[in-house]
Structures are given as C-alpha cells and as structure tokens.
Write a protein that holds these residues in place. Structure first.
Motif, short mmCIF file in Angstrom:
data_model
loop_
_atom_site.label_atom_id
_atom_site.label_comp_id
_atom_site.label_asym_id
_atom_site.label_seq_id
_atom_site.Cartn_x
_atom_site.Cartn_y
_atom_site.Cartn_z
N GLY A 246 -12.88 -18.51 -8.86
CA GLY A 246 -13.37 -17.41 -9.68
C GLY A 246 -14.27 -16.42 -8.98
N ASP A 247 -14.50 -16.59 -7.67
CA ASP A 247 -15.36 -15.65 -6.94
C ASP A 247 -14.55 -15.00 -5.84
OD1 ASP A 247 -18.60 -15.93 -5.20
OD2 ASP A 247 -17.34 -14.21 -5.72
N VAL A 248 -14.08 -13.78 -6.09
CA VAL A 248 -13.24 -13.07 -5.12
C VAL A 248 -14.00 -11.91 -4.49
CG1 VAL A 248 -11.03 -13.71 -6.13
CG2 VAL A 248 -12.25 -11.71 -7.00
N SER A 249 -15.31 -11.98 -4.48
CA SER A 249 -16.11 -10.93 -3.87
C SER A 249 -15.89 -10.92 -2.36
CB SER A 249 -17.60 -11.12 -4.17
OG SER A 249 -18.07 -12.32 -3.57
N ALA A 250 -16.08 -9.76 -1.74
CA ALA A 250 -15.95 -9.67 -0.29
C ALA A 250 -16.94 -10.60 0.40
CB ALA A 250 -16.17 -8.23 0.16
N LEU A 279 -7.41 -6.68 -2.28
CA LEU A 279 -7.55 -7.58 -3.43
C LEU A 279 -6.67 -7.11 -4.58
CD1 LEU A 279 -8.90 -9.91 -4.95
CD2 LEU A 279 -10.80 -8.36 -5.47
N ALA A 280 -6.68 -5.80 -4.84
CA ALA A 280 -5.86 -5.26 -5.93
C ALA A 280 -4.38 -5.50 -5.65
CB ALA A 280 -6.14 -3.77 -6.10
N HIS A 281 -3.96 -5.30 -4.40
CA HIS A 281 -2.56 -5.51 -4.05
C HIS A 281 -2.16 -6.97 -4.26
CE1 HIS A 281 1.24 -5.34 -1.91
NE2 HIS A 281 0.82 -6.30 -1.10
N THR A 282 -3.04 -7.89 -3.85
CA THR A 282 -2.76 -9.32 -4.02
C THR A 282 -2.65 -9.67 -5.49
OG1 THR A 282 -3.97 -9.78 -1.98
CG2 THR A 282 -3.57 -11.63 -3.47
N ARG A 283 -3.59 -9.20 -6.28
CA ARG A 283 -3.57 -9.48 -7.72
C ARG A 283 -2.34 -8.86 -8.38
NH1 ARG A 283 -10.02 -8.69 -9.22
NH2 ARG A 283 -10.44 -10.91 -9.58
N HIS A 284 -2.01 -7.64 -7.97
CA HIS A 284 -0.86 -6.96 -8.55
C HIS A 284 0.42 -7.75 -8.29
CE1 HIS A 284 1.86 -3.12 -8.51
NE2 HIS A 284 2.11 -3.90 -9.55
N ARG A 337 13.98 -4.42 -14.83
CA ARG A 337 13.27 -5.00 -13.69
C ARG A 337 13.24 -4.02 -12.51
NH1 ARG A 337 13.02 -10.48 -14.77
NH2 ARG A 337 14.37 -11.16 -16.46
N ASP A 338 13.27 -2.74 -12.79
CA ASP A 338 13.36 -1.77 -11.71
C ASP A 338 12.02 -1.12 -11.40
OD1 ASP A 338 14.55 1.10 -13.64
OD2 ASP A 338 13.20 -0.57 -14.15
N PHE A 339 10.93 -1.89 -11.59
CA PHE A 339 9.62 -1.34 -11.29
C PHE A 339 9.40 -1.33 -9.79
CE2 PHE A 339 9.32 -3.29 -15.48
CZ PHE A 339 8.94 -2.18 -16.20
N THR A 340 8.76 -0.33 -9.29
CA THR A 340 8.46 -0.25 -7.86
C THR A 340 7.07 -0.76 -7.61
OG1 THR A 340 7.64 1.99 -8.11
CG2 THR A 340 9.97 1.74 -7.58
N SER A 341 6.90 -1.36 -6.44
CA SER A 341 5.59 -1.91 -6.05
C SER A 341 4.99 -1.04 -4.97
CB SER A 341 5.75 -3.34 -5.55
OG SER A 341 4.52 -3.82 -5.08
N THR A 342 3.80 -0.59 -5.18
CA THR A 342 3.08 0.19 -4.18
C THR A 342 2.12 -0.72 -3.44
OG1 THR A 342 1.38 0.77 -5.76
CG2 THR A 342 3.23 2.28 -5.56
N ASP A 343 1.55 -0.22 -2.38
CA ASP A 343 0.57 -0.98 -1.61
C ASP A 343 -0.78 -0.31 -1.78
OD1 ASP A 343 0.06 -1.70 1.94
OD2 ASP A 343 -0.97 -2.35 0.13
N PRO A 344 -1.53 -0.65 -2.85
CA PRO A 344 -2.80 0.01 -3.09
C PRO A 344 -3.86 -0.36 -2.07
CG PRO A 344 -2.52 -1.82 -4.61
CD PRO A 344 -1.24 -1.69 -3.85
N GLY A 345 -3.56 -1.32 -1.18
CA GLY A 345 -4.54 -1.67 -0.18
C GLY A 345 -4.61 -0.69 0.97
N ARG A 346 -3.58 0.13 1.16
CA ARG A 346 -3.51 1.03 2.29
C ARG A 346 -4.32 2.28 2.04
NH1 ARG A 346 -1.81 -0.35 7.40
NH2 ARG A 346 -1.37 1.51 8.59
#
Length: 350
Positions: A246-250, A279-284, A337-346
């Motif tokens: 439960g602790d995903v802080s940097a 973190l957002a990309h991993t969770r997504h 199921r045609d949703f696209t995945s972006t890379d919000p970590g970049r």
C-alpha cells in the motif's frame, strides 16, 4: 465523528453460528442477521445491537471475546484476503494497518516496536461498547492465529472498561494477563512472531498478486540496454511489491532499492522518465487487466493497485482513458477491445 460507521457484515456470520450452536431460541434474530448479510457492510451501531441481543439470550462472561476468537479471515472482506496473501505475519500486519479504514472508518490505531516487543493500541469511535471492544480485541488475536495456523501467546492485553465481576475468564481465553480501565484497546506481542510464515488456506488473492507481477515482467522494457534498462526493470518490480503493502511513494521504492531519493530521481530522469508517470503507466496497465476479470469488484482492483480509496482510483482511471472503470468494463463486456494504450511515463528531456 459520524455515528454511521460501518464494518464488514461477515462478522455477523460468527454471531449466527454461535446462536445456532448454542440452540438459543432466536428465529427472528437469525432472520434479521441473514438480512444484514445481504449487504457487504453493516452499521457499527447495528452490529453493537446484534451483539447485545446475543448477550441477552446468553449472558455468559466475556461473550465478546468468545465470539471474536471464532472469526475467520474471510469474514474481514477484501482486507482478509489481502492479509492472507502475505508471506509473514509482519507483512500482514503492515497491510492490515494500511487498510484498516476499510474495516471500520472510525478506527484509530497506533503500533510501534520497542525492545523486541510490538505494542498496539486502538480506539473505535462508534463500536465502543464494552462488548464491542472485547470483540474487537479477540478478533485481532483470532486473525493473527488463523494467518500463522497456530495459537499465539500475547504478552498482555488491555480493555477500556471497568473490571467485570468475573475477570478471571479473560486471561484464560486470551492466554495472557488482561488489564482493565485502559484508555484504549491494547495488545502486546513478542516481535519474533512477526517473522512467522503465513500458510493461507485461500490462495485466490495471492494468485492475483502473482499474476500482477508476471504481467509486468512479461512486458518488454521501455528502456533499452545496459545499466539503465536493468534499473528500470528493478523499479517496475519494486513498484509491484510496494503495491502489495500500500505504499507506492517514490521514497518507499527508492529505499527498498537501496538508493537515495536524489539518485533514484536522477537515474529515471536520465532515461527520460518521471516516477509519477511510470507509476501511472504501471497502474494503468494492470488496471485494464484486472477490470477484464469479472470476478473482481472495482474496490478489489483499487486495493490491488495500491489505492486506499476507490474514488482516487476512479479519478486516475478517467485521466488515463477518458472513462470510468465501470464504463471501461461495460465496453469490454460489449466486445469493444480496441482501446489504445499510451505511455504516460514518458516525458521530454531538454
């Protein structure tokens, strides 16, 4: 504090079993309990009323302790499955503390280690009757014993009400000295118990957590080559582990990787990534996988991703996809199921 606090309705099952096994004449009460069990939670005040109803039928000493010691981890709801998935009792108690608000919002607790001893103290703003307090103490002892699969011996326990006439039964049931007139519910355990392994009898959540790790490990690293790629992989793996606690802080991830926060940020930055984005990309990525499993409720998905509140998960998911988790799941059901995945970590590095 609001008087509308709630607790998992699963605890009522223990009351039902007790009434039936004791052969108490309470068909109406049993029907009322069954109705309450149709919902995942029950008002804390209502639960206190049910406890008192059982006591009136069977006014034995330390009834709350007797009932609490019979509670099973599965009756804790999703938190019970979560702590059952941990490797040791120490890991389970850390996660229990993190998500205790899901068990009872009005629960306020503190735990600390000193000289090889674990001290725990908690109060309940609503379910604070003597009967409910001793039930709460016994429930926690029962949970610890069920997780490690054997009796544990506390060093001491404390209860926030006056000493009853027959106080001798309390140490017999709990296996330790019991103090009364305390300021809070108290439990003291030897710290060595924290290393005890957990042999869970319900591996469902553990399997989900293992799938979570495997899903990330199967992804091709977004960074190519050398030490940078290895560091990225280590960060991904540690994020998965941190979600379990439960602790995903940097700060927490950097500490577990054995580097300073400054070094942690610098290495990610040199590869063109921010920790928030990663973190957002991993969770997504994992959220989409979990939402495709109809057996998982949205609250379960939020917890698996390290969110302590479902509302935070909903807001984040909407920012990633433009829709709520419920809408996304509905589209999956319809075969879209045609949703696209972006890379919000970049992010761009000047």
């Amino acid at each position: 504090m609001s008087k509308t606090d709630y607790i998992p309705s699963g605890f009522i099952e223990t009351l039902q079993v007790y009434v039936r096994e004791r052969g108490l004449p309470a068909p109406v009460l049993l029907d009322e309990m069954s109705l309450e069990l149709e919902s995942p939670s029950v008002s804390a005040l209502r639960f206190c009323d049910l406890l008192e109803s059982v006591r009136q039928l069977d006014p034995v000493n330390a009834l709350g302790v007797r009932l609490g010691l019979a509670v099973r981890p599965s009756q804790f709801g999703v938190v019970g499955y979560m702590v059952s998935s941990c490797g040791t009792l120490g890991q389970a108690l850390a996660r229990y503390h993190r998500y205790q608000g899901l068990l009872q919002a009005g629960l306020s607790s503190r735990a600390w280690l000193k000289d090889g001893v674990l001290f725990m103290r908690w109060t309940q703003s609503v379910a604070n009757t003597p009967l409910a307090s001793e039930f709460s103490l016994a429930v926690f002892v029962s949970l610890c014993q069920a997780l490690v699969g054997r009796p544990i011996t506390p060093l001491r326990a404390g209860l926030p009400f006056s000493r009853p006439e027959d106080a001798a039964v309390y140490p017999v049931l709990l296996g330790c000295p019991v103090d009364f007139d305390c300021n809070a519910i108290e439990l003291v355990l030897p710290a060595h118990l924290l290393a005890l392994p957990i042999f869970s009898k319900d591996p469902y959540l553990l399997r989900l957590l293992e799938q979570q790790a495997q899903a990330l490990l199967k992804q091709q690293p977004l960074i190519e080559g050398g030490q940078t790629g290895a560091f990225f992989t280590q960060v991904q793996e540690q994020i998965v582990e941190s979600m379990k606690n439960g602790d995903v802080s940097a700060e927490a991830v950097a500490r577990m990787l054995g580097c300073s926060l400054r070094t942690f940020y610098r290495q990610l930055s040199s590869a063109g990534y921010s920790y928030r984005g990663l973190l957002a990309h991993t969770r997504h990525t994992l959220a989409r996988q979990y939402l495709a499993d109809p057996a998982l409720a949205q609250t379960d998905v939020a917890l698996l991703l390290g969110y302590s509140e479902q509302s935070s998960f909903i807001r984040a998911f909407r920012s990633w996809t433009g829709m709520t988790p419920g809408e996304y799941r509905g589209n999956l059901t319809q075969g879209k199921r045609d949703f696209t995945s972006t890379d919000p970590g970049r992010r761009a590095i000047p």
